[in-house]
Design a protein around this motif. Structure first.
Motif, PDB file in Angstrom:
ATOM      1  N   ALA A   1      48.567  36.792  45.381  1.00 42.45           N
ATOM      2  CA  ALA A   1      47.164  37.367  45.451  1.00 42.45           C
ATOM      3  C   ALA A   1      47.271  38.740  45.570  1.00 42.45           C
ATOM      4  CB  ALA A   1      46.776  36.918  47.087  1.00 42.45           C
ATOM      5  N   ARG A   2      47.823  39.318  44.435  1.00 37.09           N
ATOM      6  CA  ARG A   2      47.998  40.913  44.228  1.00 37.09           C
ATOM      7  C   ARG A   2      46.447  41.364  43.931  1.00 37.09           C
ATOM      8  NH1 ARG A   2      52.706  43.347  40.594  1.00 37.09           N
ATOM      9  NH2 ARG A   2      53.939  41.831  42.183  1.00 37.09           N
ATOM     10  N   PHE A   3      46.339  42.593  44.387  1.00 38.23           N
ATOM     11  CA  PHE A   3      45.209  43.285  44.121  1.00 38.23           C
ATOM     12  C   PHE A   3      45.386  44.662  44.198  1.00 38.23           C
ATOM     13  CE2 PHE A   3      45.435  42.654  48.630  1.00 38.23           C
ATOM     14  CZ  PHE A   3      45.073  43.647  49.329  1.00 38.23           C
ATOM     15  N   HIS A   4      44.557  45.519  43.658  1.00 38.37           N
ATOM     16  CA  HIS A   4      44.695  47.086  43.443  1.00 38.37           C
ATOM     17  C   HIS A   4      43.256  47.647  44.282  1.00 38.37           C
ATOM     18  CE1 HIS A   4      47.164  46.079  40.206  1.00 38.37           C
ATOM     19  NE2 HIS A   4      46.260  45.291  39.694  1.00 38.37           N
ATOM     20  N   VAL A   5      43.730  48.813  44.863  1.00 39.67           N
ATOM     21  CA  VAL A   5      42.823  49.834  45.455  1.00 39.67           C
ATOM     22  C   VAL A   5      42.711  51.049  44.795  1.00 39.67           C
ATOM     23  CG1 VAL A   5      42.230  51.045  47.601  1.00 39.67           C
ATOM     24  CG2 VAL A   5      43.125  48.728  47.841  1.00 39.67           C
ATOM     25  N   SER A   6      41.845  51.517  44.173  1.00 38.17           N
ATOM     26  CA  SER A   6      41.722  52.662  43.341  1.00 38.17           C
ATOM     27  C   SER A   6      41.821  53.955  44.298  1.00 38.17           C
ATOM     28  CB  SER A   6      40.460  52.722  42.513  1.00 38.17           C
ATOM     29  OG  SER A   6      40.379  51.791  41.686  1.00 38.17           O
ATOM     30  N   VAL A   7      42.723  54.971  43.756  1.00 39.54           N
ATOM     31  CA  VAL A   7      42.662  56.129  44.381  1.00 39.54           C
ATOM     32  C   VAL A   7      42.072  57.206  43.848  1.00 39.54           C
ATOM     33  CG1 VAL A   7      44.395  57.842  45.306  1.00 39.54           C
ATOM     34  CG2 VAL A   7      44.961  55.615  45.217  1.00 39.54           C
ATOM     35  N   ASP A   8      40.851  57.703  44.225  1.00 41.18           N
ATOM     36  CA  ASP A   8      39.878  58.526  43.298  1.00 41.18           C
ATOM     37  C   ASP A   8      39.579  59.865  44.311  1.00 41.18           C
ATOM     38  OD1 ASP A   8      38.580  57.136  45.112  1.00 41.18           O
ATOM     39  OD2 ASP A   8      37.389  55.984  43.827  1.00 41.18           O
TER      40      ASP A   8
ATOM     41  N   LEU B   1      46.148  30.144  54.162  1.00 39.61           N
ATOM     42  CA  LEU B   1      45.999  31.796  54.023  1.00 39.61           C
ATOM     43  C   LEU B   1      46.041  32.217  52.626  1.00 39.61           C
ATOM     44  CD1 LEU B   1      45.840  34.194  55.745  1.00 39.61           C
ATOM     45  CD2 LEU B   1      48.232  34.294  55.588  1.00 39.61           C
ATOM     46  N   VAL B   2      47.016  31.836  51.948  1.00 46.22           N
ATOM     47  CA  VAL B   2      47.048  32.371  50.481  1.00 46.22           C
ATOM     48  C   VAL B   2      45.785  32.038  49.677  1.00 46.22           C
ATOM     49  CG1 VAL B   2      48.186  31.966  48.306  1.00 46.22           C
ATOM     50  CG2 VAL B   2      49.639  32.066  50.420  1.00 46.22           C
ATOM     51  N   GLN B   3      45.429  30.877  49.853  1.00 51.71           N
ATOM     52  CA  GLN B   3      43.883  30.304  49.138  1.00 51.71           C
ATOM     53  C   GLN B   3      42.844  31.203  49.791  1.00 51.71           C
ATOM     54  OE1 GLN B   3      43.712  27.965  46.485  1.00 51.71           O
ATOM     55  NE2 GLN B   3      41.682  29.176  46.374  1.00 51.71           N
ATOM     56  N   ALA B   4      42.790  31.536  50.975  1.00 48.96           N
ATOM     57  CA  ALA B   4      41.464  32.199  51.615  1.00 48.96           C
ATOM     58  C   ALA B   4      41.658  33.759  51.093  1.00 48.96           C
ATOM     59  CB  ALA B   4      41.787  32.372  53.110  1.00 48.96           C
ATOM     60  N   VAL B   5      42.851  34.237  50.872  1.00 48.32           N
ATOM     61  CA  VAL B   5      43.156  35.632  50.587  1.00 48.32           C
ATOM     62  C   VAL B   5      42.368  35.627  49.043  1.00 48.32           C
ATOM     63  CG1 VAL B   5      44.634  37.442  49.808  1.00 48.32           C
ATOM     64  CG2 VAL B   5      44.795  36.497  51.881  1.00 48.32           C
ATOM     65  N   GLN B   6      43.088  34.715  48.010  1.00 52.70           N
ATOM     66  CA  GLN B   6      42.662  34.568  46.966  1.00 52.70           C
ATOM     67  C   GLN B   6      41.075  34.426  46.811  1.00 52.70           C
ATOM     68  OE1 GLN B   6      45.103  31.554  45.341  1.00 52.70           O
ATOM     69  NE2 GLN B   6      46.509  32.899  44.529  1.00 52.70           N
ATOM     70  N   ASP B   7      40.539  33.501  47.469  1.00 51.40           N
ATOM     71  CA  ASP B   7      39.094  33.374  47.310  1.00 51.40           C
ATOM     72  C   ASP B   7      38.223  34.820  48.073  1.00 51.40           C
ATOM     73  OD1 ASP B   7      39.369  30.879  46.808  1.00 51.40           O
ATOM     74  OD2 ASP B   7      39.141  29.770  48.698  1.00 51.40           O
ATOM     75  N   ALA B   8      38.829  35.425  49.162  1.00 49.82           N
ATOM     76  CA  ALA B   8      38.196  36.732  49.571  1.00 49.82           C
ATOM     77  C   ALA B   8      38.014  37.598  48.271  1.00 49.82           C
ATOM     78  CB  ALA B   8      38.593  37.213  50.524  1.00 49.82           C
ATOM     79  N   LEU B   9      39.298  37.753  47.507  1.00 48.49           N
ATOM     80  CA  LEU B   9      39.490  38.784  46.568  1.00 48.49           C
ATOM     81  C   LEU B   9      38.254  38.385  45.426  1.00 48.49           C
ATOM     82  CD1 LEU B   9      43.204  39.127  46.415  1.00 48.49           C
ATOM     83  CD2 LEU B   9      41.451  40.848  47.307  1.00 48.49           C
ATOM     84  N   TRP B  10      38.068  37.303  45.212  1.00 46.76           N
ATOM     85  CA  TRP B  10      37.263  36.809  44.006  1.00 46.76           C
ATOM     86  C   TRP B  10      35.772  37.104  44.480  1.00 46.76           C
ATOM     87  CZ3 TRP B  10      38.165  36.148  38.949  1.00 46.76           C
ATOM     88  CH2 TRP B  10      39.361  36.019  38.608  1.00 46.76           C
ATOM     89  N   THR B  11      35.518  36.943  45.872  1.00 45.58           N
ATOM     90  CA  THR B  11      34.034  36.822  46.070  1.00 45.58           C
ATOM     91  C   THR B  11      33.630  38.083  46.680  1.00 45.58           C
ATOM     92  OG1 THR B  11      34.606  35.892  48.214  1.00 45.58           O
ATOM     93  CG2 THR B  11      34.043  34.522  46.243  1.00 45.58           C
ATOM     94  N   ARG B  12      34.633  39.222  46.772  1.00 47.42           N
ATOM     95  CA  ARG B  12      34.145  40.337  47.656  1.00 47.42           C
ATOM     96  C   ARG B  12      32.936  41.149  46.877  1.00 47.42           C
ATOM     97  NH1 ARG B  12      39.136  44.557  46.594  1.00 47.42           N
ATOM     98  NH2 ARG B  12      39.657  43.667  44.495  1.00 47.42           N
TER      99      ARG B  12
END
Length: 279
Positions: free
Chosen positions: A153-160, A268-279
């Protein structure tokens, strides 16, 4: 006895045996029998009853607060027992991704069967140590995570944005380019320097942007920061200026110890992946 106390409290609230019985899904005779049993058990008359009215006796009025306390304690007992019976998973996360951690906790609480989530705010070093000791089930860490952990469940946060102290030479700029940072001290919450930015890096406490912002305000350096975090901060001793640094970002992943895999962890892994897809 608890059922009889519940009947007593409901009749006291309604001052009607028939209405109280309907509230609790009972017949009126069954309600009357429950009150009679309680009166016999306590040796006290609780109500004065006539064909037209029901009133609490002096003893009934004195006992009613205790009945309410007993029922509240019973409700709290049942709720805590249900919580303890529910499987629970412990998740550590840095403050920057707190909104994601909260969404994940809500998702797991709403599933069937529900899974409780204990949330712990922790930077990379503290969270990694907690994973090693088994104090948490999983942690959201900056990448690359230590090789001893499994990640998903890797994800990125932009620094701007760039945090600068009030009155700093860069404060009036509409936008700051990487070349503008030459000669600046760049504060870095974490274990690695900002990729592609000139300037001298100074590491600060692990994943602790709050501590880094205090250093900014003190004039120690400037701090690249995600807008996601900058817009939640209200301080009059520093400013946030847009930073155009291309694909500058912080990458996170969910990490766990490979020898501690459970069904709750996979949920938990599935919940994190789902939350990232639907945010």
């Amino acid at each position: 006895m608890l059922k009889e106390v519940q009947c007593f409290a409901r009749v006291a609230a309604r001052l009607s045996f028939s209405v109280a019985a309907a509230d609790l899904g009972m017949s009126q005779p069954a309600m009357s029998q429950a009150i009679t049993r309680l009166e016999r058990a306590t040796g006290t008359r609780l109500f004065d009853r006539t064909a037209r009215a029901v009133r609490l006796t002096a003893a009934g009025k004195a006992l009613l607060p205790h009945a309410d306390e007993l029922l509240a304690a019973a409700t709290a007992f049942a709720a805590e027992a249900a919580r303890l019976a529910r499987p629970t998973i412990h998740l550590a996360y840095p403050p920057l991704v707190g909104a994601l951690a909260a969404r994940v906790a809500r998702r797991l609480a709403g599933r069937t069967p529900a899974i409780g989530v204990e949330l712990t705010v922790a930077g990379r070093g503290v969270a990694s140590d907690a994973l090693d000791r088994g104090e948490v089930s999983a942690a959201i860490l900056t990448t690359p995570a230590p090789a001893r952990f499994v990640t998903a469940a890797r994800f990125h946060v932009s620094v701007d944005q760039l945090a600068v102290p009030l009155g700093h030479a860069l404060e009036p700029r509409a936008t700051i380019a990487p070349d503008d940072l030459a000669g600046q001290v760049l504060l870095t919450p974490g274990s690695r320097a900002w990729a592609g930015l000139p300037g001298r890096s100074r590491m600060v406490a692990d994943d602790d942007f709050a501590a880094a912002l205090d250093l900014v305000a003190a004039g120690t350096g400037v701090l690249p920061i995600p807008q996601l975090l900058a817009r939640t901060i209200r301080r009059d001793d520093l400013r946030f200026v847009p930073l155009d640094a291309g694909d500058l970002r912080i990458t996170y992943a969910l990490a766990w110890a490979r020898e501690r895999v459970t069904p709750e962890l996979m949920a938990l892994v599935q919940a994190v992946q789902d939350a990232l897809w639907t945010r």
